[in-house]
Design a protein around this motif. Structure first.
Motif, PDB file in Angstrom:
ATOM      1  N   GLN B 310      94.260   3.879 -78.356  1.00 26.13           N
ATOM      2  CA  GLN B 310      94.542   4.101 -79.778  1.00 26.13           C
ATOM      3  C   GLN B 310      95.680   5.098 -80.000  1.00 26.13           C
ATOM      4  N   ILE B 311      95.811   6.091 -79.129  1.00 28.99           N
ATOM      5  CA  ILE B 311      96.897   7.051 -79.334  1.00 28.99           C
ATOM      6  C   ILE B 311      98.164   6.605 -78.624  1.00 28.99           C
ATOM      7  N   GLY B 312      98.160   5.395 -78.113  1.00 29.19           N
ATOM      8  CA  GLY B 312      99.401   4.829 -77.588  1.00 29.19           C
ATOM      9  C   GLY B 312      99.618   5.032 -76.100  1.00 29.19           C
ATOM     10  N   LEU B 313      98.590   5.481 -75.380  1.00 32.96           N
ATOM     11  CA  LEU B 313      98.700   5.556 -73.924  1.00 32.96           C
ATOM     12  C   LEU B 313      97.909   4.373 -73.370  1.00 32.96           C
ATOM     13  N   SER B 314      98.611   3.342 -72.931  1.00 31.03           N
ATOM     14  CA  SER B 314      97.878   2.131 -72.571  1.00 31.03           C
ATOM     15  C   SER B 314      97.084   2.365 -71.284  1.00 31.03           C
ATOM     16  N   CYS B 315      95.875   1.896 -71.307  1.00 34.88           N
ATOM     17  CA  CYS B 315      94.936   2.234 -70.226  1.00 34.88           C
ATOM     18  C   CYS B 315      94.031   1.048 -69.956  1.00 34.88           C
ATOM     19  N   SER B 330     105.386   5.442 -72.026  1.00 37.11           N
ATOM     20  CA  SER B 330     105.936   5.362 -73.387  1.00 37.11           C
ATOM     21  C   SER B 330     106.517   6.690 -73.855  1.00 37.11           C
ATOM     22  N   THR B 331     106.193   7.784 -73.162  1.00 32.35           N
ATOM     23  CA  THR B 331     106.726   9.087 -73.579  1.00 32.35           C
ATOM     24  C   THR B 331     108.057   9.393 -72.909  1.00 32.35           C
ATOM     25  N   GLY B 332     108.431   8.588 -71.942  1.00 36.33           N
ATOM     26  CA  GLY B 332     109.691   8.816 -71.238  1.00 36.33           C
ATOM     27  C   GLY B 332     109.644   9.981 -70.250  1.00 36.33           C
ATOM     28  N   MET B 333     108.509  10.604 -70.124  1.00 34.78           N
ATOM     29  CA  MET B 333     108.389  11.746 -69.192  1.00 34.78           C
ATOM     30  C   MET B 333     107.897  11.288 -67.828  1.00 34.78           C
ATOM     31  N   GLY B 362     104.177   7.718 -63.503  1.00 35.98           N
ATOM     32  CA  GLY B 362     104.063   7.020 -64.785  1.00 35.98           C
ATOM     33  C   GLY B 362     102.643   6.994 -65.325  1.00 35.98           C
ATOM     34  N   TYR B 363     101.730   7.590 -64.552  1.00 32.23           N
ATOM     35  CA  TYR B 363     100.321   7.614 -64.974  1.00 32.23           C
ATOM     36  C   TYR B 363      99.763   9.027 -64.837  1.00 32.23           C
ATOM     37  N   ARG B 388     104.193  14.181 -80.944  1.00 29.43           N
ATOM     38  CA  ARG B 388     105.321  15.105 -81.018  1.00 29.43           C
ATOM     39  C   ARG B 388     106.440  14.684 -80.073  1.00 29.43           C
ATOM     40  N   HIS B 389     106.051  14.280 -78.878  1.00 29.27           N
ATOM     41  CA  HIS B 389     107.088  14.001 -77.880  1.00 29.27           C
ATOM     42  C   HIS B 389     107.680  12.609 -78.028  1.00 29.27           C
ATOM     43  N   ARG B 390     106.934  11.733 -78.644  1.00 26.29           N
ATOM     44  CA  ARG B 390     107.503  10.409 -78.877  1.00 26.29           C
ATOM     45  C   ARG B 390     108.577  10.504 -79.951  1.00 26.29           C
ATOM     46  N   ALA B 391     108.364  11.399 -80.911  1.00 23.52           N
ATOM     47  CA  ALA B 391     109.320  11.558 -82.013  1.00 23.52           C
ATOM     48  C   ALA B 391     110.651  12.114 -81.553  1.00 23.52           C
TER      49      ALA B 391
END
Lengths: 164, 392
Positions: B310-315, B330-333, B362-363, B388-391
């Motif tokens: 739900q918060i966008g971290l696919s699992c 998805s965060t690019g980190m 990546g995980y 915050r970091h996606r923005a």
């Protein structure tokens, strides 16, 4: 009773304040479904109330005395112990009543503000009931664990903070 | 002085890299108000009856060594446990050794089978100790990368690719730490002919066997032709919440177990006696507690995995163990950046995936063996962090 209903009851018995969305995820149902199940469990008087376990010893200004009373009674034809049990549990100061096997019949838990108040209840209200043959009063000195909750828990997680 | 000391170190010890987990341990232990999803052990304390059995053994004076292989009574109990729960048949007298945690069993196994230059295929992302254990035994660890699109399961193709003429064994761990992946009977069956074709030994670390939530665990040793080439490793740490007791065991073909016992008797003598008495109680009367803990892990797994998605971290939904392994791509980190910043900014400790070897970048590994309240708070904090970091 199906498995999901039992699972929901177990979770609520442990923590009635778990948010509905979290509870729904935990048992893998939608919020709607869980709400419906809980409502029906309440309507069937399976869930009777949502209470808290409170350590009143830690609060100031609300002292109380609790006692457990072993009561011997004469059961009545047709109604057995139920009638006398009801007459006892209707007193608001009575916190619990159980029918027991063994040396006495009813175990009555009572709470009062002072020891005097408890003594008054036993001598004037309980002992005077027709069916009551005898009472033995045990005052509660310290609560260690109540309803599965330990009163002085060691809450610190003893695990190291990150491990493989 | 430091340099003088270093000259005495063996080449093997000097070259050994410290675990990537260490850094996060050091960082997190200095901070307050940290919610840790970085703990690789149950949040339950050992069931009380097991602790009582430990006390009772001391009171009765059981403070001496046991037989090298461990208490016969316990080995017999393990033998019937393996038969009842997993339909495996092993002799208590000649095929079971109690070890100091499953970790020692892994070490013993590698030392018993590896000659210099032998290769061992390690299924990764995997537990941090496998590759170093191969190296310490003189072998060469070879990474086999499993992928998220295969739900981190072992596939025929990836196995074929990892095998060379020097490959002697393959190490499997299902349910997996850190991915939570499991392998069904059919999925295991699909790789056994490759294993047979190349005449490989299988080291199967089944420490999480009891903690599966959708399907019952199936051991590879049950498949045709596999038992005689499988060393099965397990223990009491995860299923019975006994990590600190340090008790594991190993079973397998007689000849190999006999070789392991030789090394064990010279290097360890025997596993701790008190722990063996506790384990006996766990096997005899621990089933109810185990089932309760398992149910609780399952509930928390369901919550956490859904929350990550739900918060966008696919699992993916992990079938076992007590870890979620969400993607942070998805965060690019990198996983290291993510874990470090998350700890600094939001005080949530997770383990970056790269420490678990190939395929882990990546995980992040998040243990759900922590209270549901803490998980909720952790999800809230991670949600804020990701937003915050996606923005940016």
């Amino acid at each position: 009773m199906n498995e999901k209903e039992i699972e929901i009851l177990e979770i609520l018995e442990d923590n009635a304040r778990v948010p509905m969305e979290v509870l729904a995820d935990m048992v893998d149902l939608s919020v709607d479904e869980v709400e419906k199940i809980i409502k029906s469990l309440e309507e069937k008087d399976i869930i009777l109330s949502y209470s808290s376990v409170i350590n009143w010893d830690k609060t100031a200004g609300k002292d109380s005395v609790a006692a457990m009373i072993d009561v011997k009674v004469t059961p009545k034809r047709e109604v057995g112990f139920d009638e006398i049990a009801e007459r006892i549990y209707r007193f608001p100061e009575v916190k619990a009543v159980y029918l027991m096997s063994g040396a006495f019949d009813l175990s009555v838990q009572i709470e009062g503000k002072t020891m005097k108040e408890v003594a008054f209840f036993v001598s004037n209200k309980l002992s005077t009931l027709d069916s009551v043959l005898s009472t033995t009063t045990h005052f509660l000195l310290k609560k260690y664990k109540h309803d599965g909750v330990i009163f002085e828990p060691e809450q610190k997680d003893k695990r190291i903070v990150v491990s493989p | 002085m430091k340099e003088v000391q270093q000259q005495y170190l063996s080449k093997t010890a000097s070259k050994l890299k410290p675990s990537g987990i260490r850094k996060f341990f050091d960082l997190a232990s200095q901070m307050d108000n940290v919610i840790s999803l970085g703990v690789g052990e149950p949040d339950f304390v050992t069931p009380w009856n097991v602790c009582e059995a430990g006390y009772a053994s001391l009171e009765s004076g059981y403070t001496a060594y046991t037989a090298n292989a461990g208490l016969l009574e316990l080995r017999e109990e393990i033998s019937s446990y393996l038969s009842d729960q997993f339909s495996l048949s092993y002799s208590a007298e000649s095929q079971i050794i109690l070890t100091v945690g499953a970790s020692q069993a892994i070490d013993l196994a590698f030392r018993s089978i590896i000659d210099p230059g032998d290769e061992v295929v390690i299924v990764e992302p995997g537990f941090v100790a496998y590759a170093p254990a191969v190296t310490l035994a003189g072998g060469i660890p070879v990474s086999l990368e499993t992928k998220a699109e295969d739900e981190f399961k072992l596939t025929r193709e990836s196995l074929e690719k990892a095998i060379t003429k020097r490959t002697k064994a393959i190490l499997l761990c299902f349910p997996s730490n850190p991915t939570g992946a499991t392998m069904s009977k059919e999925e295991l069956q699909s790789v056994t002919d490759v294993i047979e074709k190349h005449d490989l030994l299988v080291l199967s670390d089944e420490i999480y066997a009891e903690l599966t939530y959708d399907e019952t665990h199936y051991s590879i040793a049950r498949l045709d032709g596999m038992k005689e080439r499988t060393i099965l490793i397990s223990g009491f740490s995860k299923a019975f919440a006994m990590t600190g007791w340090r008790l594991g065991y190993v079973t397998g073909p007689e000849e190999i177990i006999a070789a392991m016992l030789k090394i064990h008797q010279y290097t360890m003598m025997c596993a701790p006696t008190i722990a063996q008495h506790g384990a006996l109680e766990a096997l005899q009367n621990g089933r109810d507690d185990l089932e309760k803990m398992k149910k609780s892990y399952r509930q928390r797994r369901n919550y956490l995995v859904k929350a990550f998605n739900q918060i966008g971290l696919s699992c993916h939904m992990p079938g076992g163990a007590f870890y979620a392994f969400p993607s942070i791509q998805s965060t690019g980190m990198t996983s290291d950046e993510f874990a470090e910043k998350l700890l600094e900014e939001e005080r949530v400790a997770v383990v970056p995936g790269h420490v678990f070897g190939a395929g882990g970048e990546g995980y992040i590994r998040c243990s759900y063996a922590t209270s549901i309240e803490s998980l909720q708070e952790a999800v809230k904090r991670i949600g804020v962090f990701v937003e915050r970091h996606r923005a940016e």
